[in-house]
Write a protein that holds these residues in place. Sequence first.
Motif, PDB file in Angstrom:
ATOM      1  N   PRO A  34      -2.577   8.708   7.274  1.00 37.86           N
ATOM      2  CA  PRO A  34      -4.036   8.595   7.372  1.00 37.86           C
ATOM      3  C   PRO A  34      -4.663   7.718   6.296  1.00 37.86           C
ATOM      4  O   PRO A  34      -5.603   6.963   6.572  1.00 37.86           O
ATOM      5  N   THR A  35      -4.144   7.803   5.060  1.00 41.58           N
ATOM      6  CA  THR A  35      -4.702   6.990   3.984  1.00 41.58           C
ATOM      7  C   THR A  35      -4.428   5.520   4.219  1.00 41.58           C
ATOM      8  O   THR A  35      -5.305   4.663   4.017  1.00 41.58           O
ATOM      9  N   PHE A  36      -3.214   5.200   4.671  1.00 38.98           N
ATOM     10  CA  PHE A  36      -2.898   3.803   4.979  1.00 38.98           C
ATOM     11  C   PHE A  36      -3.754   3.298   6.125  1.00 38.98           C
ATOM     12  O   PHE A  36      -4.276   2.169   6.079  1.00 38.98           O
ATOM     13  N   LEU A  37      -3.919   4.126   7.153  1.00 39.18           N
ATOM     14  CA  LEU A  37      -4.718   3.714   8.312  1.00 39.18           C
ATOM     15  C   LEU A  37      -6.147   3.410   7.891  1.00 39.18           C
ATOM     16  O   LEU A  37      -6.726   2.386   8.296  1.00 39.18           O
ATOM     17  N   THR A  38      -6.723   4.279   7.067  1.00 38.77           N
ATOM     18  CA  THR A  38      -8.099   4.081   6.616  1.00 38.77           C
ATOM     19  C   THR A  38      -8.244   2.802   5.805  1.00 38.77           C
ATOM     20  O   THR A  38      -9.164   2.006   6.022  1.00 38.77           O
ATOM     21  N   SER A  39      -7.350   2.597   4.860  1.00 39.85           N
ATOM     22  CA  SER A  39      -7.441   1.418   3.997  1.00 39.85           C
ATOM     23  C   SER A  39      -7.092   0.138   4.748  1.00 39.85           C
ATOM     24  O   SER A  39      -7.706  -0.912   4.530  1.00 39.85           O
ATOM     25  N   ALA A  40      -6.118   0.208   5.643  1.00 45.03           N
ATOM     26  CA  ALA A  40      -5.720  -0.985   6.392  1.00 45.03           C
ATOM     27  C   ALA A  40      -6.827  -1.449   7.329  1.00 45.03           C
ATOM     28  O   ALA A  40      -7.125  -2.652   7.422  1.00 45.03           O
ATOM     29  N   ARG A  41      -7.461  -0.516   8.031  1.00 42.12           N
ATOM     30  CA  ARG A  41      -8.531  -0.897   8.955  1.00 42.12           C
ATOM     31  C   ARG A  41      -9.709  -1.500   8.191  1.00 42.12           C
ATOM     32  O   ARG A  41     -10.325  -2.465   8.644  1.00 42.12           O
ATOM     33  N   MET A 191      -9.664  -1.293  -1.029  1.00 41.28           N
ATOM     34  CA  MET A 191      -8.969  -1.020   0.229  1.00 41.28           C
ATOM     35  C   MET A 191      -7.669  -1.820   0.349  1.00 41.28           C
ATOM     36  O   MET A 191      -6.656  -1.322   0.849  1.00 41.28           O
ATOM     37  N   LEU A 192      -7.681  -3.057  -0.118  1.00 44.49           N
ATOM     38  CA  LEU A 192      -6.461  -3.861  -0.099  1.00 44.49           C
ATOM     39  C   LEU A 192      -5.384  -3.254  -0.991  1.00 44.49           C
ATOM     40  O   LEU A 192      -4.214  -3.141  -0.595  1.00 44.49           O
ATOM     41  N   ALA A 193      -5.781  -2.849  -2.191  1.00 45.82           N
ATOM     42  CA  ALA A 193      -4.818  -2.241  -3.121  1.00 45.82           C
ATOM     43  C   ALA A 193      -4.280  -0.936  -2.567  1.00 45.82           C
ATOM     44  O   ALA A 193      -3.076  -0.647  -2.667  1.00 45.82           O
ATOM     45  N   LEU A 194      -5.164  -0.139  -1.958  1.00 45.93           N
ATOM     46  CA  LEU A 194      -4.750   1.152  -1.407  1.00 45.93           C
ATOM     47  C   LEU A 194      -3.829   0.965  -0.199  1.00 45.93           C
ATOM     48  O   LEU A 194      -2.854   1.708  -0.025  1.00 45.93           O
ATOM     49  N   ALA A 195      -4.134  -0.029   0.626  1.00 44.02           N
ATOM     50  CA  ALA A 195      -3.281  -0.295   1.785  1.00 44.02           C
ATOM     51  C   ALA A 195      -1.884  -0.710   1.346  1.00 44.02           C
ATOM     52  O   ALA A 195      -0.878  -0.288   1.933  1.00 44.02           O
ATOM     53  N   PHE A 196      -1.813  -1.523   0.298  1.00 46.79           N
ATOM     54  CA  PHE A 196      -0.506  -1.953  -0.205  1.00 46.79           C
ATOM     55  C   PHE A 196       0.259  -0.775  -0.812  1.00 46.79           C
ATOM     56  O   PHE A 196       1.475  -0.638  -0.611  1.00 46.79           O
ATOM     57  N   ALA A 197      -0.463   0.095  -1.518  1.00 44.53           N
ATOM     58  CA  ALA A 197       0.193   1.216  -2.188  1.00 44.53           C
ATOM     59  C   ALA A 197       0.684   2.282  -1.209  1.00 44.53           C
ATOM     60  O   ALA A 197       1.677   2.970  -1.478  1.00 44.53           O
ATOM     61  N   THR A 198       0.001   2.436  -0.081  1.00 48.68           N
ATOM     62  CA  THR A 198       0.345   3.501   0.867  1.00 48.68           C
ATOM     63  C   THR A 198       1.056   2.984   2.115  1.00 48.68           C
ATOM     64  O   THR A 198       1.253   3.739   3.068  1.00 48.68           O
ATOM     65  N   ARG A 199       1.455   1.724   2.114  1.00 48.52           N
ATOM     66  CA  ARG A 199       2.107   1.155   3.285  1.00 48.52           C
ATOM     67  C   ARG A 199       3.431   1.865   3.561  1.00 48.52           C
ATOM     68  O   ARG A 199       4.090   2.361   2.642  1.00 48.52           O
ATOM     69  N   PRO A 200       3.840   1.933   4.810  1.00 52.68           N
ATOM     70  CA  PRO A 200       5.124   2.544   5.141  1.00 52.68           C
ATOM     71  C   PRO A 200       6.279   1.763   4.519  1.00 52.68           C
ATOM     72  O   PRO A 200       6.190   0.545   4.320  1.00 52.68           O
ATOM     73  N   LEU A 201       7.348   2.461   4.203  1.00 52.23           N
ATOM     74  CA  LEU A 201       8.526   1.795   3.666  1.00 52.23           C
ATOM     75  C   LEU A 201       9.110   0.822   4.673  1.00 52.23           C
ATOM     76  O   LEU A 201       9.691  -0.204   4.314  1.00 52.23           O
ATOM     77  N   SER A 202       8.943   1.149   5.949  1.00 52.97           N
ATOM     78  CA  SER A 202       9.422   0.278   7.020  1.00 52.97           C
ATOM     79  C   SER A 202       8.488   0.414   8.221  1.00 52.97           C
ATOM     80  O   SER A 202       8.020   1.517   8.522  1.00 52.97           O
ATOM     81  N   PHE A 203       8.233  -0.697   8.891  1.00 59.88           N
ATOM     82  CA  PHE A 203       7.376  -0.679  10.071  1.00 59.88           C
ATOM     83  C   PHE A 203       8.200  -0.651  11.365  1.00 59.88           C
ATOM     84  O   PHE A 203       7.623  -0.720  12.457  1.00 59.88           O
ATOM     85  N   TRP A 211       0.058   0.460  16.825  1.00 61.47           N
ATOM     86  CA  TRP A 211      -0.461  -0.859  16.462  1.00 61.47           C
ATOM     87  C   TRP A 211      -1.751  -1.172  17.224  1.00 61.47           C
ATOM     88  O   TRP A 211      -2.705  -1.741  16.676  1.00 61.47           O
ATOM     89  N   ILE A 212      -1.775  -0.806  18.508  1.00 62.73           N
ATOM     90  CA  ILE A 212      -2.982  -1.015  19.306  1.00 62.73           C
ATOM     91  C   ILE A 212      -4.131  -0.175  18.756  1.00 62.73           C
ATOM     92  O   ILE A 212      -5.274  -0.633  18.659  1.00 62.73           O
ATOM     93  N   GLY A 213      -3.819   1.073  18.371  1.00 63.11           N
ATOM     94  CA  GLY A 213      -4.834   1.937  17.781  1.00 63.11           C
ATOM     95  C   GLY A 213      -5.385   1.357  16.492  1.00 63.11           C
ATOM     96  O   GLY A 213      -6.599   1.370  16.256  1.00 63.11           O
ATOM     97  N   LEU A 214      -4.491   0.824  15.640  1.00 67.04           N
ATOM     98  CA  LEU A 214      -4.922   0.200  14.388  1.00 67.04           C
ATOM     99  C   LEU A 214      -5.789  -1.022  14.671  1.00 67.04           C
ATOM    100  O   LEU A 214      -6.823  -1.234  14.007  1.00 67.04           O
ATOM    101  N   ALA A 215      -5.395  -1.826  15.644  1.00 63.75           N
ATOM    102  CA  ALA A 215      -6.176  -3.020  15.983  1.00 63.75           C
ATOM    103  C   ALA A 215      -7.567  -2.640  16.479  1.00 63.75           C
ATOM    104  O   ALA A 215      -8.566  -3.268  16.108  1.00 63.75           O
ATOM    105  N   TYR A 216      -7.646  -1.603  17.289  1.00 66.03           N
ATOM    106  CA  TYR A 216      -8.940  -1.192  17.844  1.00 66.03           C
ATOM    107  C   TYR A 216      -9.885  -0.707  16.750  1.00 66.03           C
ATOM    108  O   TYR A 216     -11.052  -1.137  16.672  1.00 66.03           O
ATOM    109  N   VAL A 217      -9.390   0.210  15.902  1.00 68.71           N
ATOM    110  CA  VAL A 217     -10.286   0.759  14.870  1.00 68.71           C
ATOM    111  C   VAL A 217     -10.635  -0.289  13.820  1.00 68.71           C
ATOM    112  O   VAL A 217     -11.677  -0.187  13.165  1.00 68.71           O
ATOM    113  N   SER A 218      -9.790  -1.295  13.642  1.00 72.45           N
ATOM    114  CA  SER A 218     -10.077  -2.342  12.658  1.00 72.45           C
ATOM    115  C   SER A 218     -11.126  -3.321  13.175  1.00 72.45           C
ATOM    116  O   SER A 218     -12.083  -3.660  12.455  1.00 72.45           O
TER     117      SER A 218
END
Length: 297
Positions: A34-41, A191-203, A211-218
């Motif tokens: 959730p934290t990555f999703l919020t910061s990434a969007r 938000m950029l720093a938080l997205a980098f810090a909370t990114r998944p180890l692997s996508f 990915w579609i959900g992330l694109a929509y909310v962004s």
Amino acid sequence: MDKGLNGWLNGFIGVLIFSGSLPATRVAVMDFDPTFLTSARAAIAGLLGIAMLVLFREKRPERGDLVSLMIVALGVVVGFPLLTALALKHVAAAHSIVFVGLLPLATAIFGVLRGGDRPRPAFWLFSCLGSALVAGFALLQGVTVSPVGDALMLAAIIACGLGYAEGAALSRKLGGWQVICWALALSLPVMLALAFATRPLSFTGVGSDAWIGLAYVSLFSMLIGFVFWYRGLAQGGIAAVGQLQLLQPFFGLALAATLLHEQVSPLMVVVTLGVVACVFGAKKFAKPSPSPRAAEQ
């Protein structure tokens, strides 16, 4: 076109766009933190927002506008997305309808406190009745109870209502799309720093739906929807146009019936008609009564 009517049209388009936010978030948090999703969007929308500000050569906000922009950022860029993403880890998307039904009332209250709106007493009757209809309908559908999820959703509604009202009031000065773009730009470094810090180890394990959900909310929930929404609130009044949010849950149900062939019950039709009536009633009484002196002139 009449300014008030134009405001309702813009607000309606904004609500249509926002109606897909919670389902898209629900899908995205299945694979994203959730934290990555919020910061990434916020980061994606922030980069696009800065590009728009540069492209149209917008002037920087005045120093006195920064506090309001920070409230907008905390309310709709960080607060609502993060709190709902966390809540949807505990409750189903359908459960959030109970709280979405309270959002127009929260927006109206903050519109009075922060935006200077002064609707007539009858407005509050229609607003409360519409909220009760939406919440009652959601409860009748059978929802799971999660104290943590409920507390997070309630906090999200308060944060969102404040962000909507503050942004709408500021839109009268800066413009609708400019407000959300400046708020996104203001929060972008964090938000950029938080997205980098909370990114998944692997996508590699992230599915296409996430990915579609992330694109929509962004793109839509975080940026495009606000272009219409803030413009509508500024043109038609925060308290009045905010009542259109009562229709948001039913737009989602209608999409489910159309795209997923889910059954639409007669109760849903009846409640939807009742909500529409409340929206029109709230619109009628949204503006304060003219003073006796003004009425004589």
